[in-house]
Design an enzyme around this catalytic site. Structure first.
Site, PDB file in Angstrom:
ATOM      1  N   SER A 566       0.845  -1.191   0.000  1.00 60.37           N
ATOM      2  CA  SER A 566       0.000   0.000   0.000  1.00 60.37           C
ATOM      3  C   SER A 566       0.887   1.251   0.000  1.00 60.37           C
ATOM      4  O   SER A 566       1.724   1.385  -0.885  1.00 60.37           O
ATOM      5  CB  SER A 566      -0.927  -0.050   1.209  1.00 60.37           C
ATOM      6  OG  SER A 566      -1.970   0.863   1.071  1.00 60.37           O
ATOM      7  N   ASP A 651      -8.414  -5.434  -5.565  1.00 57.44           N
ATOM      8  CA  ASP A 651      -7.963  -4.240  -4.849  1.00 57.44           C
ATOM      9  C   ASP A 651      -8.550  -3.019  -5.536  1.00 57.44           C
ATOM     10  O   ASP A 651      -8.071  -2.601  -6.589  1.00 57.44           O
ATOM     11  CB  ASP A 651      -6.434  -4.169  -4.838  1.00 57.44           C
ATOM     12  CG  ASP A 651      -5.936  -2.987  -4.032  1.00 57.44           C
ATOM     13  OD1 ASP A 651      -6.784  -2.268  -3.458  1.00 57.44           O
ATOM     14  OD2 ASP A 651      -4.715  -2.789  -3.964  1.00 57.44           O
ATOM     15  N   HIS A 683      -6.985  -5.767  -1.291  1.00 57.02           N
ATOM     16  CA  HIS A 683      -5.768  -5.050  -0.909  1.00 57.02           C
ATOM     17  C   HIS A 683      -4.872  -5.962  -0.058  1.00 57.02           C
ATOM     18  O   HIS A 683      -3.697  -5.699   0.098  1.00 57.02           O
ATOM     19  CB  HIS A 683      -6.200  -3.803  -0.120  1.00 57.02           C
ATOM     20  CG  HIS A 683      -5.229  -2.665  -0.136  1.00 57.02           C
ATOM     21  ND1 HIS A 683      -4.634  -2.188  -1.271  1.00 57.02           N
ATOM     22  CD2 HIS A 683      -4.741  -1.891   0.874  1.00 57.02           C
ATOM     23  CE1 HIS A 683      -3.833  -1.171  -0.963  1.00 57.02           C
ATOM     24  NE2 HIS A 683      -3.879  -0.983   0.330  1.00 57.02           N
TER      25      HIS A 683
END
Ligand SMILES: *[C@@H]1O[C@H](CO)[C@@H](O)[C@H](O)[C@H]1NC(C)=O
Ligand SMILES: *[C@@H]1O[C@H](CO)[C@@H](O)[C@H](O)[C@H]1NC(C)=O
Ligand SMILES: *[C@@H]1O[C@H](CO)[C@@H](O)[C@H](O)[C@H]1NC(C)=O
Ligand SMILES: *[C@@H]1O[C@H](CO)[C@@H](O)[C@H](O)[C@H]1NC(C)=O
Ligand SMILES: *[C@@H]1O[C@H](CO)[C@@H](O)[C@H](O)[C@H]1NC(C)=O
Ligand SMILES: *[C@@H]1O[C@H](CO)[C@@H](O)[C@H](O)[C@H]1NC(C)=O
Ligand SMILES: *[C@@H]1O[C@H](CO)[C@@H](O)[C@H](O)[C@H]1NC(C)=O
Ligand SMILES: *[C@@H]1O[C@H](CO)[C@@H](O)[C@H](O)[C@H]1NC(C)=O
Ligand SMILES: *[C@@H]1O[C@H](CO)[C@@H](O)[C@H](O)[C@H]1NC(C)=O
Ligand SMILES: *[C@@H]1O[C@H](CO)[C@@H](O)[C@H](O)[C@H]1NC(C)=O
Length: 715
Positions: A566, A651, A683
């Site tokens: 991320s 995601d 994610h």
């Protein structure tokens, strides 16, 4: 002991003792939080695990006797999904059976005595996948309960299993916020429903009638509670069963670009039309309070409602402030407690006498528990009563001690009591002492250091996780792990996705720094990230790396790898284009951002609007705009370090095209690279079989390039 055979061959040559393996970690028991019964005699918690040999998951419930400490299996099965202690005796329960014999996709409610589960009685059959049970006994002996599920715009509960499927799969939108996290949004929204179980003493009848308190509070389908990915922490029922509170995003603002929430109170016997806002923007004496709210909770006395709220209207990481309101719609009299406290508490547990609220808050790398008295003025600074770890939950027992279930870097679950003053009571359970996969793990595996950076006056912290059999006179390759967020932190907690000890036990010293944007060191450090994605955190990481290089002789920084997910993936991509990138032998980006000019393909636009100092259309095309200035792709000419890329199809925070873009550019430039994709992960990678491949592939890559393993090609 089980571990990857290839890694085992390679490591047999090194003077390293293997501790925890990823397969062991993934297969090990995962423990829920221990919830005590009302008399505090025992607690129950759910346990689950996964067996690679059979590819089967198992789940069951344990019972912990709080007097003797004895732990036994309370129910061996997965059909009990939730249990609430409610009814005439301290052992009376209502539970959700996640199946429904008559209605596909429905659930059922049972009443039972916790000591005689075999005599459980079916009391209600609900024709939709309701969850989030909260229930109280009223003076009549009836039980008033709340559950939630998705509802149609007309308020009727939605059951995907029985709903008609349209002939076309088309989705059509006329406003932003088309998807969130891993789901395409439609007009069906969560709603809180209330129902009554008539009777008492363990025998109940249910009319089948449920009241939807949420869907009708506005005449368009804009209210939702719990909000999207949230859960039962977004609503509550008063101890006498007469009143309900729930929160929803502010129905007057576009959902994608604001975080503002409003908490409503509604009589249990009322409907959505009777819902009254407690904290509508501008309605309290706190004009600044206009951001995200969480955790409305009635006091045991029933006359107060505690909740948290941030100020920033488009910021999900502003400081949270604890408020208390009267549960009386004539005069809510919202009052902040410890208004100026520079921490962001996020969990509420009232003391039995309703005089104190126990909260937990990120604090110096842990999540500590703090009592806040109702008398706390603006400048009151709460004092922590716990030290290490991150609680999954904590409950106040009849004697006012707290039953805490937490985790730490070296243990997946600790269960213990503490007094309200913070003295340790009884230690009941510590997973690293009993789970075979965690054998040998302990506090000696984890240390920390503080280093000086050039971005802030405060010192910044980093965790150091040592491999099993660590010998200070030897050297170990460095695994450098920037965290995601960027607002957030690496905590002293157990993770099944980024388990530091699993990385360390490949043979690394893991360095997990908490640079600019990290939470738990005051709001200024968190806020300093705004408009500075590629500068402050990058400078901090350079300083952290230098600190390790200069001060930790047992770390071989010439054999360093960097991996992040991320924002941690973003900063890894940024590092690839900058000087620090040349100090790593390999990089790993999991679901990161490759071109910040693509950030508007995300879902929560408030996030970029805040972090990049304004909406894209206002700042994005200027070279001084953070969208442009902090774009990793601008530095593509410098990319040179072997780079492993993971990106998943589901995601929707950072779409899969970011990972494909990164991989395509690396391949085009001839930088050694490899791409891993999971079509059914978001994610995060959560399925054990996928997580096994994730670990196998990443460890092959970093172990090869760091020189830990020259027996294995990473291709
Ligand atoms: C997983 O749970 C099953 C069923 O309770 C148990 O037999 C097995 O030992 C557990 N596995 C591990 C690794 O703890
Ligand atoms: C759950 O419900 C199913 C029927 O849908 C029933 O067969 C099972 O015994 C129930 N289990 C419990 C623990 O109530
Ligand atoms: C609400 O809408 C759904 C879907 O169109 C429908 O199945 C249901 O019968 C409606 N409920 C009422 C009360 O009209
Ligand atoms: C439940 O049982 C108790 C004692 O057996 C009795 O006093 C009480 O009236 C009963 N309540 C109801 C609602 O039946
Ligand atoms: C919602 O209802 C109000 C009156 O209660 C009305 O003024 C408004 O136009 C309605 N909005 C929509 C979108 O129907
Ligand atoms: C919020 O979203 C709307 C579209 O729904 C857009 O018109 C508006 O400009 C946005 N406002 C901000 C401040 O981003
Ligand atoms: C309202 O809150 C203040 C504290 O801010 C308190 O002094 C006052 O007594 C409260 N008034 C009512 C009516 O609850
Ligand atoms: C409170 O936190 C400090 C670190 O800031 C720690 O040293 C202390 O032990 C904690 N207090 C308790 C009672 O755990
Ligand atoms: C807040 O952080 C900035 C850097 O981000 C720093 O310049 C400033 O001194 C800090 N303020 C305080 C009060 O610590
Ligand atoms: C802060 O440190 C970083 C890393 O050493 C360096 O690149 C940057 O120029 C420094 N910034 C300032 C203002 O000194």
């Amino acid at each position: 002991m089980r571990f990857q055979s290839q890694a085992a061959v390679a490591l047999a040559a090194l003077p390293t003792v293997f501790g925890i393996t990823f397969e062991g970690m993934l297969a090990a028991n995962r423990y829920g939080a221990a919830a005590p019964n009302p008399s505090g005699d025992f607690a129950i918690y759910e346990v689950s695990n996964y067996t690679f040999e059979t590819t089967e998951s198992a789940s069951w419930w344990n019972k912990l006797d709080l007097k003797t400490g004895e732990i036994s299996v309370w129910y061996d099965g997965s059909d009990i999904s939730e249990v609430v202690f409610v009814g005439p005796t301290p052992t009376s329960i209502i539970y959700i059976n996640g199946t429904n014999a008559e209605e596909d996709g429905g659930i059922s409610l049972y009443s039972a005595d916790a000591n005689a589960l075999e005599d459980a009685k079916l009391i209600a059959s609900l024709p939709a996948p309701y969850s989030g049970l909260k229930a109280v006994q009223t003076t009549s002996g009836d039980i008033n309960f709340l559950v939630y599920t998705k509802a149609y715009t007309n308020g009727t509960a939605y059951n995907e299993a029985t709903a008609e499927t349209p002939a076309s799969t088309a989705r059509i939108y006329t406003s932003i916020y088309v998807r969130h996290w891993d789901t395409w949004l439609d007009d069906k929204k969560n709603a809180v429903f209330g129902g009554v179980l008539k009777g008492g003493n363990g025998t109940y009848t249910f009319s089948g009638e449920l009241t939807n308190y949420v869907t009708g509070i506005c005449n368009v389908s804009c209210a939702e509670s719990p909000y999207d990915q949230s859960d039962q922490s977004d609503y509550d029922i008063s101890p006498d069963g007469s009143s309900v509170v729930f929160l929803t995003k502010d129905i007057t603002l576009p959902l994608a670009n604001y975080t503002a929430d409003v908490i409503y109170q509604v009589p249990f016997t009322g409907t959505a039309e009777d819902a009254v806002p407690i904290n509508a923007r501008g309605s309290t004496k706190y004009d600044a309070a206009q951001g995200a709210a969480t955790s409305p909770r009635f006091s045991p006395s029933g006359d107060k409602i505690a909740y948290f709220q941030m100020n920033g209207i488009n910021y999900e990481s502003d400081r949270t402030i604890l408020y208390v309101a009267n549960s009386n719609s004539d005069d809510f009299n919202v009052t902040a407690l410890a208004l100026n406290w520079d921490r962001s508490p996020d969990t509420i547990a009232w003391s039995k006498d309703s005089s104190t609220i126990f909260v937990s808050a990120p604090d110096l790398g842990n999540e500590r528990i703090f009592p806040v008295p109702l008398t706390a003025g603006d400048d009151y600074v709460p004092t922590n009563i716990t030290d290490q770890g991150v609680p999954a939950a904590f409950y106040v027992l009849p004697d006012d001690c707290l039953l805490v279930s937490d985790s730490k870097i070296y243990t997946s679950r600790d269960i213990y009591t503490i007094t309200p003053e913070g003295e340790l009571g009884t230690k009941y359970f510590q997973a690293n002492l009993v789970d075979p996969a965690l054998a040998g793990l302990g506090p000696e595996d984890v240390t920390e250091f503080y280093y000086t950076s050039n971005t802030s006056e405060i010192q910044q912290q980093s965790w150091v996780i040592l491999p099993e059999g660590f010998d200070e006179s030897k050297t170990y390759p460095l695994a450098f792990l920037p965290h995601g967020g960027p607002q957030g932190a690496w905590y002293n907690s157990w993770s099944t996705r980024w388990n530091f000890k699993v990385w360390a036990d490949q043979g690394y010293v893991v360095i997990a720094p908490n640079p600019t944007a990290s939470s738990g060191w005051g709001q200024n450090l968190t806020d300093s990230i705004q408009g500075r994605w590629g500068s402050y955190p990058y400078f901090d990481l350079v300083h952290a790396f230098d600190y390790v290089d200069n001060n930790l002789p047992y770390v071989d920084t010439s054999k360093a790898i960097c991996a992040g997910a991320s924002f941690g993936g973003y900063i890894t991509n940024w590092i690839q284009g900058h000087e620090l990138g040349r100090r790593f032998k390999a990089l790993v980006t999991h679901d990161g951002s490759t071109s910040t000019l693509n950030q508007y393909a995300s879902e929560e636009l408030w996030f970029m609007n805040h972090d990049f100092s304004g909406p894209f259309n206002q700042t994005g095309f200027e070279s001084s705009s953070p969208y442009y200035e902090w774009n990793p792709l601008l530095y593509v000419n410098n990319w040179a370090t072997p780079h492993f890329v993971v990106h998943n199809d589901l995601d929707f925070r950072l779409p899969v095209s970011e990972g494909i873009l990164l991989f395509n550019m690396l391949q085009t430039k001839g930088v050694p690279s490899k791409f891993l994709n999971f079509p059914n992960e978001n994610h995060w990678v959560t399925h054990p079989e996928n997580s096994k491949v994730w670990h196998t592939e990443i460890f092959k890559w970093i172990n090869y390039y760091s020189g830990l393993s020259n027996a294995t090609s990473p291709y």
